[in-house]
Design an enzyme around this catalytic site. Sequence first.
Site, mmCIF file in Angstrom:
data_model
loop_
_atom_site.group_PDB
_atom_site.id
_atom_site.type_symbol
_atom_site.label_atom_id
_atom_site.label_comp_id
_atom_site.label_asym_id
_atom_site.label_seq_id
_atom_site.Cartn_x
_atom_site.Cartn_y
_atom_site.Cartn_z
ATOM 1 N N SER A 146 0.853 -1.200 0.000
ATOM 2 C CA SER A 146 0.000 0.000 0.000
ATOM 3 C C SER A 146 0.877 1.234 0.000
ATOM 4 C CB SER A 146 -0.884 0.028 1.243
ATOM 5 O OG SER A 146 -1.521 1.287 1.346
ATOM 6 N N TYR A 159 -1.621 -0.917 10.148
ATOM 7 C CA TYR A 159 -1.736 -1.262 8.723
ATOM 8 C C TYR A 159 -0.490 -0.800 7.952
ATOM 9 C CZ TYR A 159 -3.895 -1.299 4.019
ATOM 10 O OH TYR A 159 -4.189 -1.516 2.691
HETATM 11 P P1 NDP Z 1 -11.289 -6.082 0.507
HETATM 12 O O1 NDP Z 1 -11.571 -5.899 1.955
HETATM 13 O O2 NDP Z 1 -12.316 -5.695 -0.496
HETATM 14 O O3 NDP Z 1 -10.893 -7.623 0.238
HETATM 15 C C1 NDP Z 1 -9.970 -8.288 1.055
HETATM 16 C C2 NDP Z 1 -10.211 -9.774 0.916
HETATM 17 O O4 NDP Z 1 -9.312 -10.479 1.801
HETATM 18 C C3 NDP Z 1 -11.632 -10.183 1.318
HETATM 19 O O5 NDP Z 1 -12.143 -11.083 0.376
HETATM 20 C C4 NDP Z 1 -11.416 -10.830 2.663
HETATM 21 O O6 NDP Z 1 -12.362 -11.822 2.988
HETATM 22 C C5 NDP Z 1 -10.062 -11.460 2.482
HETATM 23 N N1 NDP Z 1 -9.451 -11.810 3.756
HETATM 24 C C6 NDP Z 1 -9.446 -11.088 4.900
HETATM 25 N N2 NDP Z 1 -8.809 -11.750 5.865
HETATM 26 C C7 NDP Z 1 -8.391 -12.925 5.331
HETATM 27 C C8 NDP Z 1 -7.664 -14.025 5.843
HETATM 28 N N3 NDP Z 1 -7.250 -14.053 7.108
HETATM 29 N N4 NDP Z 1 -7.411 -15.076 5.030
HETATM 30 C C9 NDP Z 1 -7.828 -15.063 3.734
HETATM 31 N N5 NDP Z 1 -8.526 -14.030 3.198
HETATM 32 C C10 NDP Z 1 -8.802 -12.980 3.991
HETATM 33 O O7 NDP Z 1 -9.929 -5.338 0.256
HETATM 34 P P2 NDP Z 1 -9.304 -4.702 -1.069
HETATM 35 O O8 NDP Z 1 -9.677 -5.493 -2.246
HETATM 36 O O9 NDP Z 1 -9.564 -3.269 -1.044
HETATM 37 O O10 NDP Z 1 -7.752 -4.900 -0.742
HETATM 38 C C11 NDP Z 1 -6.975 -5.971 -1.269
HETATM 39 C C12 NDP Z 1 -5.527 -5.729 -0.882
HETATM 40 O O11 NDP Z 1 -5.118 -4.466 -1.405
HETATM 41 C C13 NDP Z 1 -5.299 -5.669 0.622
HETATM 42 O O12 NDP Z 1 -4.063 -6.250 0.924
HETATM 43 C C14 NDP Z 1 -5.267 -4.179 0.894
HETATM 44 O O13 NDP Z 1 -4.524 -3.886 2.043
HETATM 45 C C15 NDP Z 1 -4.595 -3.673 -0.366
HETATM 46 N N6 NDP Z 1 -4.838 -2.262 -0.658
HETATM 47 C C16 NDP Z 1 -6.102 -1.784 -0.899
HETATM 48 C C17 NDP Z 1 -6.277 -0.442 -1.188
HETATM 49 C C18 NDP Z 1 -7.615 0.151 -1.468
HETATM 50 O O14 NDP Z 1 -7.659 1.382 -1.675
HETATM 51 N N7 NDP Z 1 -8.685 -0.617 -1.541
HETATM 52 C C19 NDP Z 1 -5.151 0.476 -1.229
HETATM 53 C C20 NDP Z 1 -3.889 -0.121 -0.967
HETATM 54 C C21 NDP Z 1 -3.757 -1.446 -0.697
HETATM 55 P P3 NDP Z 1 -13.746 -11.432 3.722
HETATM 56 O O15 NDP Z 1 -14.492 -10.606 2.739
HETATM 57 O O16 NDP Z 1 -14.397 -12.756 3.958
HETATM 58 O O17 NDP Z 1 -13.362 -10.708 4.953
#
Ligand code: NDP
Length: 252
Positions: A146, A159
Amino acid sequence: MSGEQKLKGKIAVVTGGSRGIGRVICLKLARLGANIFVNDVCDQAIVQGILDEIAGAGGTGSFLPFDVADTEASSKALKSVIKDHGGVHILVNNAGITRDSLLARMKAKDWDLVMSVNLKGAFNCTQAVIMAMIKQRWGRIISIGSVVGSMGNPGQANYAASKAGLEGFTKSVAREVASRGITANVVAPGFIETGMTAELPEKVKDRLLSQIPAGRMGSPEDVAEAVGFLASEEASYITGQVLHVNGGLICD
Ligand code: NDP
């Protein structure tokens, strides 16, 4: 399935792949020809949507449920893919969570939880596949960092630390396995339109937008394109790098 099948024959695991950025990464890699294992902690019914989309695009996808924070469960699930399908070629450490609060009020359990999913999760999954990648002399480890890992963000000490940690982790792994045809890189998104950012108040979104030279938030597709490139043969000499996908929010 149209377009170039650059990843045909490759097996890819995308953690947290049921929604948001992970979901679009799954689709991108499937369109490039990879056989996709969609990891998540949710029910099969939720993942079915993305599996259907992958199949609709002519690709192959399966659900691989496990909690990335659980070392034993991650190892068991990933080793079963290696045993049954002969390897894992591409690992996308995408699963990530936030538990925001100002440091003065941050609970230790929220620090631990964010670290265990965002940082230890990447360790768990990468360690589980690394020997197979070494043996097959080919691998792509792509971790989703990020922009806040570089610039910090009030309310996100846990985070931001986890995402900065991913960078050090990736650079070390890259040095360990570069001679074996394996690359390890971080894709560091800026502010991307997903469920994670949908919860931000309008005022905060407007302030963020005013700081992004491109004048818009990013899309999950913007991130998935970078992942697709780093997974390709053409990116074989790029390792230990952080590729920022942020519309110019930080330029370094
Ligand atoms: P979301 O919250 O939309 O999706 C995250 C996914 O990870 C969900 O499907 C969630 O499942 C799953 N998840 C959470 N915990 C676990 C676990 N312990 N084991 C397996 N799966 C898990 O996030 P984003 O798509 O926005 O983010 C994706 C990545 O990008 C992350 O690493 C985030 O930090 C990074 N990011 C996002 C940004 C943004 O602006 N959106 C910016 C910078 C980085 P469930 O739905 O069941 O909880």
